[in-house]
Motif scaffolding. Sequence first.
Motif, PDB file in Angstrom:
ATOM      1  N   ARG A  20       0.905  -1.411   0.095  1.00  0.00           N
ATOM      2  CA  ARG A  20      -0.172   0.025  -0.320  1.00  0.00           C
ATOM      3  C   ARG A  20       0.836   1.244  -0.393  1.00  0.00           C
ATOM      4  N   CYS A  23       2.429   1.746  -3.280  1.00  0.00           N
ATOM      5  CA  CYS A  23       1.539   2.383  -4.447  1.00  0.00           C
ATOM      6  C   CYS A  23       1.813   3.560  -5.310  1.00  0.00           C
ATOM      7  N   CYS A  25       0.209   4.698  -8.233  1.00  0.00           N
ATOM      8  CA  CYS A  25      -0.725   5.504  -8.765  1.00  0.00           C
ATOM      9  C   CYS A  25      -0.993   6.920  -9.361  1.00  0.00           C
ATOM     10  N   CYS A  28      -1.148   8.565  -5.049  1.00  0.00           N
ATOM     11  CA  CYS A  28      -0.336   8.323  -4.201  1.00  0.00           C
ATOM     12  C   CYS A  28       1.028   9.248  -5.006  1.00  0.00           C
ATOM     13  N   HIS A  65      -8.903   1.597  -1.267  1.00  0.00           N
ATOM     14  CA  HIS A  65      -7.265   2.100  -3.129  1.00  0.00           C
ATOM     15  C   HIS A  65      -7.375   1.162  -4.265  1.00  0.00           C
TER      16      HIS A  65
HETATM   17 ZN   LIG Z   1      -2.032   4.855  -4.877  1.00  0.00          ZN
END
Ligand SMILES: [Zn+2]
Length: 81
Positions: A20, A23, A25, A28, A65
Amino acid sequence: MLEIDWQDGDTTSLAHCQLRLGCRCAECVALRRRGENLVAPVDIEVTDIAPYGSNALHLTFSDGHCRGIFPFEYLRKLADR
Ligand SMILES: [Zn+2]
């Protein structure tokens, strides 16, 4: 833990929390750029794993998420940190 057995016989173990926090993405990455620390409860869990193309996994976490795409190469690197 998420365990991955690679074709070369290697095994990678990653804590869900570590995933997590790792991450990548857009959301983030933007947080990190602003200098904000990502936070994840230590008991966070990966609730869904789906293949994304032929060389990545799409992970959904228990905090809702679900935007993280994790290329296999990146998962392997993440475990070495
Ligand atoms: Zn993320």
